[in-house]
Design a protein around this motif. Structure first.
Motif, PDB file in Angstrom:
ATOM      1  N   HIS A 173      -6.131  49.264  13.160  1.00 37.89           N
ATOM      2  CA  HIS A 173      -6.069  47.850  12.736  1.00 37.89           C
ATOM      3  C   HIS A 173      -7.193  47.431  12.045  1.00 37.89           C
ATOM      4  CE1 HIS A 173      -5.490  43.808  12.456  1.00 37.89           C
ATOM      5  NE2 HIS A 173      -6.914  43.402  13.207  1.00 37.89           N
ATOM      6  N   ARG A 174      -8.563  47.682  12.312  1.00 33.62           N
ATOM      7  CA  ARG A 174      -9.751  47.226  11.401  1.00 33.62           C
ATOM      8  C   ARG A 174      -9.886  47.987  10.341  1.00 33.62           C
ATOM      9  NH1 ARG A 174      -9.575  46.241  16.835  1.00 33.62           N
ATOM     10  NH2 ARG A 174     -10.834  44.586  17.765  1.00 33.62           N
ATOM     11  N   MET A 175      -9.390  49.289  10.306  1.00 28.43           N
ATOM     12  CA  MET A 175      -9.730  50.047   8.983  1.00 28.43           C
ATOM     13  C   MET A 175      -8.763  49.431   7.860  1.00 28.43           C
ATOM     14  SD  MET A 175     -10.666  54.030   9.727  1.00 28.43           S
ATOM     15  CE  MET A 175      -9.316  54.344  10.936  1.00 28.43           C
ATOM     16  N   LEU A 176      -7.652  49.021   8.220  1.00 30.87           N
ATOM     17  CA  LEU A 176      -6.471  48.613   7.500  1.00 30.87           C
ATOM     18  C   LEU A 176      -6.784  47.148   6.836  1.00 30.87           C
ATOM     19  CD1 LEU A 176      -3.370  49.908   9.240  1.00 30.87           C
ATOM     20  CD2 LEU A 176      -4.176  50.426   7.106  1.00 30.87           C
ATOM     21  N   ASP A 177      -7.023  46.357   7.925  1.00 31.89           N
ATOM     22  CA  ASP A 177      -7.564  44.832   7.544  1.00 31.89           C
ATOM     23  C   ASP A 177      -8.605  45.104   6.440  1.00 31.89           C
ATOM     24  OD1 ASP A 177      -7.075  42.050   8.659  1.00 31.89           O
ATOM     25  OD2 ASP A 177      -8.947  42.270   8.467  1.00 31.89           O
ATOM     26  N   ARG A 179      -9.720  47.285   4.736  1.00 33.36           N
ATOM     27  CA  ARG A 179      -9.227  47.941   3.231  1.00 33.36           C
ATOM     28  C   ARG A 179     -10.293  49.020   3.226  1.00 33.36           C
ATOM     29  NH1 ARG A 179      -9.068  43.040   0.092  1.00 33.36           N
ATOM     30  NH2 ARG A 179      -7.358  41.906   1.198  1.00 33.36           N
ATOM     31  N   SER A 180     -10.700  49.753   4.378  1.00 33.90           N
ATOM     32  CA  SER A 180     -11.654  50.945   4.213  1.00 33.90           C
ATOM     33  C   SER A 180     -11.198  52.198   3.655  1.00 33.90           C
ATOM     34  CB  SER A 180     -11.944  51.020   5.910  1.00 33.90           C
ATOM     35  OG  SER A 180     -13.484  50.909   5.980  1.00 33.90           O
ATOM     36  N   ARG A 181     -12.153  52.454   2.892  1.00 32.77           N
ATOM     37  CA  ARG A 181     -11.510  54.056   2.418  1.00 32.77           C
ATOM     38  C   ARG A 181     -12.237  55.073   3.004  1.00 32.77           C
ATOM     39  NH1 ARG A 181     -10.311  54.414  -3.297  1.00 32.77           N
ATOM     40  NH2 ARG A 181     -12.221  53.120  -3.644  1.00 32.77           N
ATOM     41  N   PRO A 210      -3.500  55.801   5.454  1.00 29.78           N
ATOM     42  CA  PRO A 210      -3.479  56.728   4.188  1.00 29.78           C
ATOM     43  C   PRO A 210      -4.550  56.608   3.126  1.00 29.78           C
ATOM     44  CG  PRO A 210      -1.684  55.203   3.959  1.00 29.78           C
ATOM     45  CD  PRO A 210      -2.294  54.784   5.462  1.00 29.78           C
ATOM     46  N   ASP A 211      -5.190  55.413   3.452  1.00 29.73           N
ATOM     47  CA  ASP A 211      -6.144  55.405   2.248  1.00 29.73           C
ATOM     48  C   ASP A 211      -7.528  55.600   2.539  1.00 29.73           C
ATOM     49  OD1 ASP A 211      -4.092  53.910   0.552  1.00 29.73           O
ATOM     50  OD2 ASP A 211      -4.889  52.104   1.293  1.00 29.73           O
ATOM     51  N   VAL A 212      -7.666  56.018   3.637  1.00 26.77           N
ATOM     52  CA  VAL A 212      -8.830  56.540   4.223  1.00 26.77           C
ATOM     53  C   VAL A 212      -9.101  57.873   3.698  1.00 26.77           C
ATOM     54  CG1 VAL A 212     -10.585  57.170   5.986  1.00 26.77           C
ATOM     55  CG2 VAL A 212      -9.099  55.061   5.930  1.00 26.77           C
ATOM     56  N   PHE A 476     -12.544  37.682   6.754  1.00 28.51           N
ATOM     57  CA  PHE A 476     -12.343  38.681   5.691  1.00 28.51           C
ATOM     58  C   PHE A 476     -10.678  38.533   5.296  1.00 28.51           C
ATOM     59  CE2 PHE A 476     -10.968  42.954   3.677  1.00 28.51           C
ATOM     60  CZ  PHE A 476     -12.172  42.591   2.692  1.00 28.51           C
ATOM     61  N   GLY A 477     -10.529  37.969   3.952  1.00 29.81           N
ATOM     62  CA  GLY A 477      -9.305  37.865   3.821  1.00 29.81           C
ATOM     63  C   GLY A 477      -8.156  36.732   4.022  1.00 29.81           C
TER      64      GLY A 477
END
Ligand code: WT7
Length: 647
Positions: A173-177, A179-181, A210-212, A476-477
């Motif tokens: 959840h934290r990576m998605l929120d 927008r960590s890659r 998937p964006d990481v 954030f956001g």
């Protein structure tokens, strides 16, 4: 126990602020002319370009905007490392004390930490990290955790540290929120003799991220892990291939430094954003005065870098002040309940900062673990995270500090960035359980439910009337949510979510949260998060979660669960539900009790009356207050009967 503990003469003799009168004078100055005060304090850090305006703040609910040191350029890593190199390059910055006491502690100098940070910064760059990118850090308490945070700040990336006790779901959840890659993690963590499979957890989390595209892995144990070639890299191998110098990015005072997630009353955890210039000034000033940090001291904050305490009072505050400090990987009870005091003795620790829950846990093990240690190096003790009960305060003061060390009971929040209400060790006579007085520049107010400011002796909710440089700027956001949660309840004021009392001598006493946030062993949790984990189960129709008093943890988690028609609740289902919450959030969020509830107490408009649920969970059945607004009063009798029978 006496009501008031005066400042010990030895403390007065050494302290930076050595009388209540000098605290008051400095406090008055900070409040009557905040711009001059904070202009002067800004020189605590080095600026690459000077600022032109100290402060530009609006708390108006239609336009919340918080800016400090406008126009100024600086860099956190520069201030924590580079500017110390000439004078303290060979001084120890970190004393890494590993989980296993037989493994030798490792001393890392400012010079070495600088080189490590530069290498990681270069690795991040090589892996495509740019200024403003969010880097998620999921690491145990190892030197690489500190170095990774500073490496991000060095190149202008924004770190988002996720406590290594969080589950894969919570990490995802934290990576998605954010927008960590990119993710920095370790093969395994080690705590209390047990290994925590951080890389495997990460891999599970990454299935939904998937964006990481890159994962940098610290080799902590060399244990078996899953691995994806082309995505996963050993950090030490990557670091060996890059230079050990790296220029510091010139950051605007208001560029974000980090995101840190914390729980609120509703919804999923929110990413509070802290920015650069003001945060650094506040971290440095508060660490210096509240812990009276002086040359030669050995400071130890036993928090985890996964929480804000670790950010401000392990990483930024102490390093800004050129401190030597302990970085502890383990837990207070491993291998025995004397571990903290053994470490204090081994490294001659002078300041020690921990949470009431740890104090209570150690107190429950008996005095022998304390008595067999020396602790004569200790000068100042600190407490943070929840109200400290007088028994625990007294034990900390008498047994741990031999009656000699002031206790700084520091009140603050993830949102505040630094300590706001606290004693100063050389200036404040202590009242056990009171966080005492506002720190420089802080204007606390006690309000009634309508928002009227209460003067003198009073009890109500705690708000802060004006900004300070360390406060969080936004979520954030989601700036609308930031405004809604903190600035819409009382127009023009920051609402803390805490209740508070001021006594006749002006001491502040925090009475606990007034919202649906609970505090489990100093870990903050939204009851809504636990509820949403429970209702994910197919058999669950509805759930309501409340905190209840717990001897060690401060609060425990109590779940009322309504099952779907036809399903009967048994111990197996209880265990399943407890496991489900654990997996959704983390081991520390494990519910203490699940009560199956045929119905929940609701108002006619359908709102669950948690006040009643809290009382029942606390076995406080006599005074449930007004229940006449309930749609169905008989629900309450059923709940009480089941509670009595522990069903
Ligand atoms: C909440 C903030 C600040 C770092 C650790 C927790 C409670 C914190 C105290 C204290 C009474 C305290 C408050 C606050 N709290 N310190 N000294 N006395 N209560 O940060 O996770 O953001 O939690 O912790 O209720 O609102 P956090």
């Amino acid at each position: 126990m006496p009501d008031v503990f005066p400042v010990p003469e030895t403390m007065r003799a050494r302290a930076l602020c050595s009388s209540h009168a000098s605290y008051q004078a400095m406090y008055e100055a900070s409040i009557s002319d905040p711009e001059s005060f904070w202009r002067e304090q800004a020189s605590r850090i080095d600026w690459m370009e000077p600022f032109h305006t100290v402060k530009d703040v609006s708390y108006a609910s239609d336009n919340v905007s918080i800016q400090w040191y406008l126009g100024g350029k600086t860099n956190a890593s520069l201030n924590c490392l580079d500017r110390h190199l000439a004078t303290r390059g060979d001084q120890t910055a970190l004393i890494f004390e590993p989980d296993e006491p037989s493994d030798e502690a490792r001393h890392i100098t400012y010079g070495e930490l600088h080189a490590d940070v530069c290498r990681i910064a270069n690795v991040l760059k090589k892996h495509g990290v740019k200024r403003g990118d969010c880097v998620t850090i999921y690491l145990p308490m190892i030197p690489e955790a500190v170095a990774s945070m500073l490496a991000c700040s060095r190149i202008g990336a924004v770190h988002s540290v996720v406590f290594a006790g969080f589950s894969p779901d919570a990490l995802a959840h934290r990576m998605l929120d954010g927008r960590s890659r990119i993710l920095i993690t370790a093969d395994e963590g080690v705590r209390g003799g047990k290994r925590i499979p951080l890389k495997n957890n990460s891999d599970r989390a990454l299935r939904s991220c998937p964006d990481v595209h890159d994962v940098l892995v610290v080799k902590r144990t060399g244990g078996e892990t899953t691995w994806l070639d082309g995505r996963d890299y050993w950090l030490h191998e990557e670091a060996a291939m890059v230079e050990s110098t790296c220029e510091c990015a010139e950051m605007d005072a208001e560029d974000p430094l980090y995101i840190l997630y914390t729980s609120g009353s509703t919804g999923r955890p929110k990413g509070l954003v802290h920015t650069t210039g003001g945060y650094l000034v506040y971290a440095s000033l508060s660490h210096r005065y509240i812990f009276d940090y002086q040359e030669g001291d050995v400071y130890w904050c036993a928090a985890d870098i996964g929480w804000v305490t670790g950010h401000t009072y392990i990483v930024y505050g102490p390093l800004l002040n050129g401190a030597t400090q302990i970085l502890f990987e383990g837990i207070p009870t491993y291998p025995e309940a004397s571990r903290y005091w053994d470490v204090v003795d081994r490294h001659r620790v002078t300041q020690f900062y921990t949470a009431p829950t740890a104090i209570r846990a150690l107190m429950s093990k008996g005095n022998k673990y304390v008595d067999r240690t020396d602790r004569s190096s200790l000068l100042i003790l600190g407490s943070v995270g929840e109200p400290i009960n007088p028994e625990a305060w007294k034990w900390y003061h008498e047994k741990v500090g031999d009656g000699r060390c002031p206790i700084v009971d520091t009140w603050w929040q993830t949102e505040t960035g630094g300590i706001l209400i606290t004693p100063l060790p050389g200036a404040t006579a202590l009242k056990p359980g009171s966080a005492s007085f506002p720190f420089f520049g802080i204007r606390p107010e006690i309000l009634d439910a309508e928002g009227n400011v209460l003067e003198g002796e009073a009890e109500g909710v705690l708000a802060i009337a004006d900004s300070w440089p360390g406060q969080s700027r936004t979520i954030f956001g989601d700036h609308a949510r930031f405004t809604e949660v903190y600035f819409s309840k009382f127009e023009g004021k920051y609402f803390t979510g805490d209740g508070c009392r001021r006594d006749k001598d002006g001491y502040y006493w925090i009475t606990g949260r007034v919202d649906d946030v609970i505090n489990i062993s100093g870990h903050r949790m939204g009851t809504a998060e636990v509820e949403s984990a429970l209702v994910e189960h197919n058999d669950v129709a509805e759930a309501a979660v409340v905190g209840f008093p717990h001897d060690i943890k401060g609060q425990g988690i109590y779940c009322y669960v309504t099952l779907n028609a036809g399903v009967t609740g048994d111990d197996e289902l209880r265990e399943t539900l407890i496991r489900q919450v654990r997996e959704a959030i983390g081991a520390f969020s494990k519910p203490d009790f699940v009560q199956f509830a045929p119905g929940l107490p609701k108002t006619r408009s359908g709102k669950i009356m948690r006040r009643i649920l809290r009382k029942i969970a606390a076995d406080d059945f006599d005074d449930l207050g007004d229940i006449s607004t309930l749609a169905d009063e008989s629900v309450v009798d059923d709940l009480i009967r089941n509670r009595r029978n522990r069903h």
